[in-house]
Design a protein around this motif. Structure first.
Motif, mmCIF file in Angstrom:
data_model
loop_
_atom_site.group_PDB
_atom_site.id
_atom_site.type_symbol
_atom_site.label_atom_id
_atom_site.label_comp_id
_atom_site.label_asym_id
_atom_site.label_seq_id
_atom_site.Cartn_x
_atom_site.Cartn_y
_atom_site.Cartn_z
ATOM 1 N N MET A 110 0.823 -1.206 0.000
ATOM 2 C CA MET A 110 0.000 0.000 0.000
ATOM 3 C C MET A 110 0.856 1.255 0.000
ATOM 4 S SD MET A 110 -2.891 1.269 2.788
ATOM 5 C CE MET A 110 -1.668 1.714 4.049
ATOM 6 N N VAL A 111 1.869 1.289 0.834
ATOM 7 C CA VAL A 111 2.747 2.460 0.928
ATOM 8 C C VAL A 111 3.549 2.639 -0.356
ATOM 9 C CG1 VAL A 111 4.667 3.476 2.190
ATOM 10 C CG2 VAL A 111 2.854 2.295 3.435
ATOM 11 N N ALA A 112 4.000 1.520 -0.941
ATOM 12 C CA ALA A 112 4.790 1.596 -2.170
ATOM 13 C C ALA A 112 3.963 2.111 -3.334
ATOM 14 C CB ALA A 112 5.374 0.225 -2.498
ATOM 15 N N LEU A 113 2.656 1.844 -3.326
ATOM 16 C CA LEU A 113 1.784 2.292 -4.404
ATOM 17 C C LEU A 113 1.436 3.771 -4.318
ATOM 18 C CD1 LEU A 113 -0.699 -0.717 -4.626
ATOM 19 C CD2 LEU A 113 0.956 -0.032 -6.360
ATOM 20 N N ARG A 114 1.664 4.368 -3.180
ATOM 21 C CA ARG A 114 1.347 5.782 -3.016
ATOM 22 C C ARG A 114 2.306 6.656 -3.813
ATOM 23 N NH1 ARG A 114 0.366 5.941 3.577
ATOM 24 N NH2 ARG A 114 -1.823 5.294 3.528
ATOM 25 N N LYS A 115 1.774 7.770 -4.266
ATOM 26 C CA LYS A 115 2.591 8.751 -4.971
ATOM 27 C C LYS A 115 3.342 9.609 -3.956
ATOM 28 C CE LYS A 115 0.910 7.486 -8.959
ATOM 29 N NZ LYS A 115 1.732 6.759 -9.958
ATOM 30 N N ASP A 116 4.575 9.947 -4.308
ATOM 31 C CA ASP A 116 5.367 10.795 -3.402
ATOM 32 C C ASP A 116 4.716 12.166 -3.235
ATOM 33 O OD1 ASP A 116 7.110 8.713 -3.229
ATOM 34 O OD2 ASP A 116 8.476 9.477 -4.757
#
Length: 295
Positions: free
Chosen positions: A289-295
């Motif tokens: 989930m965190v990796a899929l988030r945009k910076d």
């Protein structure tokens, strides 16, 4: 208001974990037919009269699962109303409700009509998705729309996380298949299978051996990933701490897997094995989930 929602999210997450463990007890004790082929009643009764041990195990699992199903629906609606502007909340709320209903229907079908070992293994896989969705929903609620964690890592390592997640989910099914085909003791001894290094030939031995081999690869994969993180991303606390937890959990999972064989299906050890893989899956789901988030 958010304080009550946070407390409720934690309570629901713990409840979902209890449901998973109760399901493992049903499978391990062979209590799946404790209420005959009657559902949602037990032998056609609201409250079973003169119930046997397996009946009480199966029926209590049904009662708790139904209660948690209602709690998940309430959590999904509550969080959706409170944080409807957050896209993740919508998806997680939908997934948590969909999969808890779907796995419940699958369990009912197994009771009424009977199912193959493969379909019964799917039941546990869907339960894990529902559990992880509830846990992630709780995480997003605690973030409260602010200070959302992200991972500033290269695309290759993000891909490593995604592939690791897919591999773990596949491994979960092999483990569930081992339980439902009663192949847990098909390989005596550990790490060898019946004293053999080469793959066995009987069906139950093959099922057991594949799960054991995949579990070993998972441990090596997580260990190598953690070493890479210590080298390149040591200061990224979310990534470092998450993979440290993954390494601890997979080590405990492998250890309890071996102890299941040495203790010949000790119930407590089996429950711990299920607990560790559930926490492992939830932790890796969080990383995805965190990796899929945009910076």
């Amino acid at each position: 208001m958010n304080r009550y929602l946070k407390f409720y999210a934690i309570l629901t997450s713990l409840g979902m974990l209890i449901v998973l463990l109760m399901g493992a007890i049903v499978t391990t004790t062979g209590s799946g037919e404790g209420c005959g082929n009657s559902w949602p009643l037990c032998y056609g009764e609201v409250l079973p009269s003169q119930p046997k041990v397996e009946t009480m195990i199966e029926y209590s699992h049904r009662i708790v699962s139904a209660a948690l199903g209602l709690m998940v629906v309430i959590l999904a609606i509550w969080s959706w109303m409170k944080f409807k502007q957050i896209r993740e909340v919508k998806w997680l709320a939908f997934l948590s409700v969909f999969f808890i209903v779907f796995q419940g229907l699958l369990g009912a079908a197994a009771v009424i009509w009977g199912q193959s070992s493969f379909v019964l293994a799917l039941h546990f896989g869907f339960s894990l998705i529902s559990f992880a969705s509830v846990v992630l929903l709780a995480v997003v609620i605690f973030e409260n729309g602010n200070d959302r964690a992200t991972l500033k890592i290269n695309k290759n390592f993000k891909l490593n996380i995604y592939l690791l997640f897919i591999y773990l989910y596949t491994l979960v099914y092999t483990g569930a298949l081992v339980r439902h085909t009663k192949a847990s003791l098909a390989c005596s001894g550990w790490p060898l299978c019946n004293g053999q290094l080469l793959p066995p030939t009987t069906e139950l031995e093959v099922i057991h051996y594949i799960h054991r081999f995949m579990a070993g690869l998972l441990f090596i994969w997580i260990l190598l990933s953690f070493i890479q993180i210590r080298t390149y991303y040591k200061n990224m606390k979310i990534l470092y701490n998450s993979f440290l937890l993954l390494l601890i959990l997979v080590s405990l999972q492998v250890t309890t897997g071996a102890l299941i064989i040495f203790t010949k299906l000790n119930l407590f050890i089996g429950l711990m094995h299920g607990l560790f893989v559930s926490l492992l899956f939830a932790t890796l789901s969080y990383l995805v989930m965190v990796a899929l988030r945009k910076d």
